[in-house]
Design a protein around this motif. Sequence first.
Motif, mmCIF file in Angstrom:
data_model
loop_
_atom_site.group_PDB
_atom_site.id
_atom_site.type_symbol
_atom_site.label_atom_id
_atom_site.label_comp_id
_atom_site.label_asym_id
_atom_site.label_seq_id
_atom_site.Cartn_x
_atom_site.Cartn_y
_atom_site.Cartn_z
ATOM 1 N N SER A 161 36.768 -9.457 9.043
ATOM 2 C CA SER A 161 36.332 -8.607 10.143
ATOM 3 C C SER A 161 36.252 -9.421 11.444
ATOM 4 C CB SER A 161 34.955 -8.001 9.827
ATOM 5 O OG SER A 161 33.992 -9.040 9.712
ATOM 6 N N LYS A 162 36.242 -8.707 12.539
ATOM 7 C CA LYS A 162 36.138 -9.340 13.853
ATOM 8 C C LYS A 162 34.789 -10.046 13.997
ATOM 9 C CE LYS A 162 36.301 -8.241 18.777
ATOM 10 N NZ LYS A 162 36.455 -7.175 19.793
ATOM 11 N N GLU A 163 33.741 -9.434 13.414
ATOM 12 C CA GLU A 163 32.411 -10.019 13.500
ATOM 13 C C GLU A 163 32.366 -11.384 12.812
ATOM 14 O OE1 GLU A 163 33.084 -7.009 12.609
ATOM 15 O OE2 GLU A 163 32.165 -5.745 14.168
ATOM 16 N N GLU A 164 33.063 -11.514 11.672
ATOM 17 C CA GLU A 164 33.089 -12.798 10.964
ATOM 18 C C GLU A 164 33.741 -13.884 11.827
ATOM 19 O OE1 GLU A 164 32.687 -15.592 7.822
ATOM 20 O OE2 GLU A 164 31.761 -13.628 8.160
ATOM 21 N N TYR A 165 34.813 -13.534 12.466
ATOM 22 C CA TYR A 165 35.518 -14.499 13.314
ATOM 23 C C TYR A 165 34.637 -14.940 14.489
ATOM 24 C CZ TYR A 165 38.766 -16.189 16.867
ATOM 25 O OH TYR A 165 39.377 -16.930 17.844
ATOM 26 N N GLU A 166 34.001 -13.977 15.162
ATOM 27 C CA GLU A 166 33.150 -14.297 16.305
ATOM 28 C C GLU A 166 31.930 -15.116 15.885
ATOM 29 O OE1 GLU A 166 32.284 -10.547 18.035
ATOM 30 O OE2 GLU A 166 34.244 -10.374 19.065
ATOM 31 N N LEU A 167 31.402 -14.872 14.686
ATOM 32 C CA LEU A 167 30.260 -15.634 14.186
ATOM 33 C C LEU A 167 30.628 -17.104 13.994
ATOM 34 C CD1 LEU A 167 27.398 -15.840 13.012
ATOM 35 C CD2 LEU A 167 28.360 -15.170 10.774
ATOM 36 N N ARG A 168 31.802 -17.338 13.389
ATOM 37 C CA ARG A 168 32.227 -18.722 13.161
ATOM 38 C C ARG A 168 32.469 -19.451 14.493
ATOM 39 N NH1 ARG A 168 30.265 -19.634 8.329
ATOM 40 N NH2 ARG A 168 31.112 -18.198 6.738
ATOM 41 N N GLN A 169 33.024 -18.726 15.466
ATOM 42 C CA GLN A 169 33.228 -19.328 16.774
ATOM 43 C C GLN A 169 31.888 -19.674 17.443
ATOM 44 O OE1 GLN A 169 36.102 -20.193 18.357
ATOM 45 N NE2 GLN A 169 37.193 -19.683 16.476
ATOM 46 N N ALA A 170 30.923 -18.785 17.316
ATOM 47 C CA ALA A 170 29.598 -19.031 17.898
ATOM 48 C C ALA A 170 28.914 -20.214 17.215
ATOM 49 C CB ALA A 170 28.744 -17.772 17.799
ATOM 50 N N GLN A 171 29.047 -20.300 15.887
ATOM 51 C CA GLN A 171 28.448 -21.421 15.167
ATOM 52 C C GLN A 171 29.051 -22.761 15.599
ATOM 53 O OE1 GLN A 171 29.110 -20.286 11.088
ATOM 54 N NE2 GLN A 171 27.128 -19.193 10.935
ATOM 55 N N PHE A 172 30.354 -22.749 15.877
ATOM 56 C CA PHE A 172 30.997 -23.979 16.364
ATOM 57 C C PHE A 172 30.445 -24.369 17.741
ATOM 58 C CE2 PHE A 172 34.275 -25.857 19.059
ATOM 59 C CZ PHE A 172 34.470 -27.054 18.380
ATOM 60 N N LYS A 173 30.278 -23.374 18.619
ATOM 61 C CA LYS A 173 29.740 -23.672 19.945
ATOM 62 C C LYS A 173 28.320 -24.229 19.863
ATOM 63 C CE LYS A 173 32.526 -20.258 22.441
ATOM 64 N NZ LYS A 173 32.488 -19.043 23.271
ATOM 65 N N VAL A 174 27.524 -23.661 18.952
ATOM 66 C CA VAL A 174 26.157 -24.162 18.777
ATOM 67 C C VAL A 174 26.171 -25.602 18.265
ATOM 68 C CG1 VAL A 174 24.028 -23.889 17.439
ATOM 69 C CG2 VAL A 174 25.152 -21.868 18.422
ATOM 70 N N ALA A 175 27.028 -25.885 17.287
ATOM 71 C CA ALA A 175 27.114 -27.239 16.740
ATOM 72 C C ALA A 175 27.614 -28.229 17.793
ATOM 73 C CB ALA A 175 28.035 -27.251 15.526
ATOM 74 N N ASP A 176 28.565 -27.797 18.619
ATOM 75 C CA ASP A 176 29.079 -28.664 19.678
ATOM 76 C C ASP A 176 27.999 -28.961 20.715
ATOM 77 O OD1 ASP A 176 31.501 -29.946 20.939
ATOM 78 O OD2 ASP A 176 30.944 -28.563 22.540
ATOM 79 N N ALA A 177 27.231 -27.938 21.075
ATOM 80 C CA ALA A 177 26.147 -28.122 22.044
ATOM 81 C C ALA A 177 25.068 -29.049 21.486
ATOM 82 C CB ALA A 177 25.559 -26.773 22.427
ATOM 83 N N LYS A 178 24.779 -28.918 20.194
ATOM 84 C CA LYS A 178 23.768 -29.774 19.581
ATOM 85 C C LYS A 178 24.218 -31.238 19.582
ATOM 86 C CE LYS A 178 20.941 -30.359 15.449
ATOM 87 N NZ LYS A 178 20.632 -29.864 14.076
ATOM 88 N N LEU A 179 25.506 -31.463 19.335
ATOM 89 C CA LEU A 179 26.020 -32.833 19.368
ATOM 90 C C LEU A 179 25.883 -33.426 20.775
ATOM 91 C CD1 LEU A 179 27.462 -35.237 18.123
ATOM 92 C CD2 LEU A 179 29.644 -34.096 18.593
ATOM 93 N N LYS A 180 26.212 -32.642 21.785
ATOM 94 C CA LYS A 180 26.060 -33.119 23.161
ATOM 95 C C LYS A 180 24.598 -33.417 23.481
ATOM 96 C CE LYS A 180 30.122 -30.692 24.954
ATOM 97 N NZ LYS A 180 30.621 -29.621 25.858
ATOM 98 N N GLU A 181 23.699 -32.579 22.957
ATOM 99 C CA GLU A 181 22.267 -32.796 23.182
ATOM 100 C C GLU A 181 21.805 -34.100 22.541
ATOM 101 O OE1 GLU A 181 17.957 -30.559 22.422
ATOM 102 O OE2 GLU A 181 19.785 -29.848 21.428
ATOM 103 N N GLU A 182 22.255 -34.379 21.329
ATOM 104 C CA GLU A 182 21.842 -35.612 20.646
ATOM 105 C C GLU A 182 22.417 -36.846 21.341
ATOM 106 O OE1 GLU A 182 19.613 -35.827 18.484
ATOM 107 O OE2 GLU A 182 19.385 -33.683 18.045
ATOM 108 N N LYS A 183 23.630 -36.720 21.832
ATOM 109 C CA LYS A 183 24.201 -37.835 22.583
ATOM 110 C C LYS A 183 23.420 -38.083 23.873
ATOM 111 C CE LYS A 183 28.973 -37.682 20.895
ATOM 112 N NZ LYS A 183 30.406 -37.483 21.262
ATOM 113 N N SER A 184 23.016 -37.004 24.517
ATOM 114 C CA SER A 184 22.213 -37.144 25.733
ATOM 115 C C SER A 184 20.871 -37.818 25.428
ATOM 116 C CB SER A 184 21.994 -35.771 26.366
ATOM 117 O OG SER A 184 21.162 -35.868 27.503
ATOM 118 N N LYS A 185 20.256 -37.440 24.297
ATOM 119 C CA LYS A 185 18.996 -38.070 23.898
ATOM 120 C C LYS A 185 19.196 -39.556 23.609
ATOM 121 C CE LYS A 185 16.781 -33.967 21.874
ATOM 122 N NZ LYS A 185 16.252 -33.369 20.617
#
Length: 332
Positions: A130-154
């Motif tokens: 489904s389209k919702e499954e695809y968008e969920l996986r994309q959102a999870q990747f963005k969250v994980a990418d943002a978290k990595l940037k946050e940890e690097k900043s820390k």
Amino acid sequence: MQTIVKTTLAAALVASLSVAMIAPVRAQQPTISSNGQVQTLVVPGNIEWIERAALAARREGILRHIEKSIGQEIKRGDLVAYLDSTMAELARTKAEMFAKDTSAIEMAEAEREVAATNAARAYRLRDINSKEEYELRQAQFKVADAKLKEEKSKYEQAAQELKMAEEAVAEHQILAPFDGEVLQQIKYPGEAVQSMEPVVHVARTDRVRFQGYVPLEMAYQLRKGMVVDVQPVIEGEQIPITQKRFRGRIVYISPELAFAKTRAEVEIKADIINNIDKELRVGHKANMTVYLTDDPNLIPAPPEDMLPVIPDPTPTPPVIGRRMDLGANAAQ
């Protein structure tokens, strides 16, 4: 009555002689030196410090130890004294632990890798899922990418906090700003010290400065860089140092006038570079002979036990490296 008058006149004569002896001697007129080639100007004056400093810590605390006591020589960067820095060192150790801890970054990188894999799989199966499954996986990747940037900043922030902690430790130390000698100790171990409160006085003793005055009309004959010889004057005494010449250069000709009783004068200063044995002391009266020429061949050679004045290097024109490189490449 005549006896009283004679006594009064004698006292007045002694007083006038005393005043004459105390009054500073003024610069002599330029005279031809014995070699008959160069004019010289003899200027009376005094010897003063070139570099002297009251050293202090940048933090308040308890003085723990004096590394360099009175009379000891110091080199630039030497540890002269330090305050108790127990708490600052503990803070530095804590900051160092955070700065070296990369576990959070490693965890965030792993989570981002998983999220990237899931997002790629969802993209390949976007026509099946489904389209919702695809968008969920994309959102999870963005969250994980943002978290990595946050940890690097820390992590970068922890590195900066470590530098601050190291600087706080360094602020408890008192370092020598130049080569010289400790002249005075003001504080002693165990005493409380305020921030920027002097602990020791230090000075450079191998290089000193002559300071004197010349009449305004003679100042126009002087230029910075002229070679000079300085001889100490000790009234009423004949000791070997009064026969020595200390070589130097004029470094300062005041742009302001100093007015004496009957004429305008100009302050001049010259740095003596060869006080290696520290025979020339601050406070000495001295006569400075200025060689009124820019031709080094006309200046008498310095004594054998004195260091020669090293000529200033001729400035070289600036080289525009980038422009030259472009020309070379074009030629090739």
